[in-house]
Design an enzyme around this catalytic site. Structure first.
Site, short mmCIF file in Angstrom:
data_model
loop_
_atom_site.label_atom_id
_atom_site.label_comp_id
_atom_site.label_asym_id
_atom_site.label_seq_id
_atom_site.Cartn_x
_atom_site.Cartn_y
_atom_site.Cartn_z
N GLY A 165 -3.67 -11.01 7.63
CA GLY A 165 -3.42 -12.46 7.64
C GLY A 165 -3.06 -12.99 6.27
O GLY A 165 -3.46 -12.43 5.24
N LYS A 201 -3.80 3.33 2.50
CA LYS A 201 -4.96 2.63 1.94
C LYS A 201 -6.05 3.62 1.53
O LYS A 201 -6.70 3.44 0.50
CB LYS A 201 -5.50 1.64 2.97
CG LYS A 201 -4.53 0.51 3.29
CD LYS A 201 -5.02 -0.36 4.44
CE LYS A 201 -4.07 -1.51 4.72
NZ LYS A 201 -4.47 -2.31 5.89
N LYS A 246 0.81 -1.23 0.00
CA LYS A 246 0.00 0.00 0.00
C LYS A 246 0.84 1.27 0.00
O LYS A 246 0.50 2.25 -0.67
CB LYS A 246 -0.99 0.02 1.16
CG LYS A 246 -0.40 -0.23 2.53
CD LYS A 246 -0.52 -1.67 2.90
CE LYS A 246 -0.04 -1.99 4.29
NZ LYS A 246 -0.07 -3.44 4.55
#
Length: 413
Positions: free
Chosen positions: A294, A196, A96
């Site tokens: 994750g 983001k 990002k």
């Protein structure tokens, strides 16, 4: 028929291994030809011949038509992606910071070299928000997008409000579980959600905004006083990035802790989960929810981009190419809760229209209005340990700030 993808993978950490787990055993018409790694001594779960420390073995390999970039270092990632696009290879990335910082240049490179760069995994993990902003909302008038974009900070806040853990204990848990870095300031300081937000704003409004021009204030200075205040008002505190249309041509962006009410979608987004609220003129309010961190959740988003490349998918950046006249501004007042120690903090931030004030030796706060421009000019002050600021959710507009606000936007306020 989909075309065969020959993949060069950069990085085999949590996300890289998660991606490989998902791909393994599926018939997806793709092949991982080579994997670039940094540490050749580390024991790997795959055969040694697949790995290399030489980036040129991938970037100069004409057989490889797709580069998947999953490393942490933003500058090295930028060099990899730039070289790949210039050589005509399609790229999937989850970095990002790199994308937010270089997006305008990368879009130009894609068009010049007839290549595609996809990055769904860079924003909110498994939530397909970029593809939805790009496709579903391509002709929609968006009043705003906001949400929880960082699983690490949300995990910490969840443990504080739901289990009465102290900030330091919750942070240590997040680090032990791999949700937060050993130096967690990128997460808890609001930098990660700022990058983001910059990417999401490009697809929502067609604006490529320098991340340095987006205010980010984190939760690292959160104290027991702030937590107690929120609880007394039946609020939770969430770290919320926001892009918002405040007039027919003006967009504001920021990342701030926010007091969230029980009727807000974000109130029940807990632990490492992310949530994105989109407020549209015609589709009204819609909410996206899913795991934001994750190996497997992010790997699933990366695989979705890889699969789309089999059919030559690319982002069209329709709103950017429309030249819709939207501008990024910081010329707006927002209502905030400010905890402070020294009176000069109020003076420097020029807090006005104070509607609530409390003062005793160990705890002082006010609720009042402050200019987003003033907050941006005083970032160093906001990072001092005795200062904590949170958005109440209310805005204040003046005739000088807003030339024209539509009826729909007034309703959204």
């Amino acid at each position: 028929m989909s075309k065969k993808l020959k993949i060069g993978l950069f990085g085999f950490g949590v996300v890289g291994q998660g991606l490989h787990d998902i791909i393994r055993g599926q018939d997806l018409n793709l092949e991982i030809v080579k994997i670039a790694i940094k540490n050749p001594e580390k024991k790997r779960s795959l055969e040694a011949h697949l790995f290399t420390t030489n980036h040129d073995e991938i970037l100069d390999n004409s057989e490889i038509n797709t580069v998947v970039e999953l490393i942490d270092d933003a500058e090295i990632a930028y060099n990899i992606v730039k070289r790949a696009l210039i050589s005509g290879k399609n790229v999937v990335s989850a970095n990002k910071k790199m994308i937010a910082t270089h997006l305008a240049e990368l879009v130009e490179l894609q068009e010049k070299h007839n290549a595609s760069l996809l990055y769904e995994g860079a924003v909110c993990g498994s939530i397909p928000i970029i593809r939805n902003l790009e496709e579903y909302y391509d002709n929609e008038l968006l009043h705003g997008i906001s949400g929880i974009f960082n699983g690490s900070s949300n995990y910490i806040l969840s443990k504080i409000f739901n289990e009465n853990l102290e900030y330091g204990v919750a942070l240590k848990q997040a680090q032990d579980l791999g949700f937060a870095e050993s130096n967690p300031i990128l997460d808890v300081g609001g930098y990660d959600p700022k990058f983001k937000l910059a990417i999401a704003t490009a697809h929502a409004y067609g604006l490529f905004i320098d991340p340095d021009k987006i205010l980010n204030v984190g939760i690292q200075n959160l104290s027991e006083h702030d937590i107690k205040y929120a609880r007394e008002k039946n609020f939770k505190i969430k770290l919320v990035p926001t892009a918002r249309k405040i007039s027919t041509k003006q967009i504001i962006t920021y990342v701030l802790p926010k007091f969230v009410k029980s009727d807000d979608f974000l109130f029940n987004v807990e632990n490492e989960y992310n949530g994105v609220t989109v407020q549209a003129a015609f589709a009204d309010k819609q909410f996206f929810f899913g795991k934001g961190a994750g190996g497997h959740p992010t790997g699933a988003a990366v695989l979705s981009d890889i699969a789309a490349l089999r059919y030559d998918y690319r982002y069209e950046y329709k709103k950017y190419h429309q030249h819709n006249g939207l501008v990024h501004t910081d010329n707006v007042n927002i209502e905030v809760y400010l905890r402070y120690t020294h009176e000069y903090t109020l003076e420097k931030l020029q807090i006005d229209n104070i509607i609530e004030r409390f003062s005793r030796n160990d705890y002082k706060y006010v609720i009042g209005n402050v200019s987003l421009k003033t907050l941006l000019a005083n970032r160093d002050l906001l990072e001092q340990k005795d200062v904590f600021i949170a958005h109440t959710g209310r805005y204040t507009y003046t005739e000088q700030q807003i030339l024209k606000v539509s009826e729909e936007e007034v309703i959204f306020n």
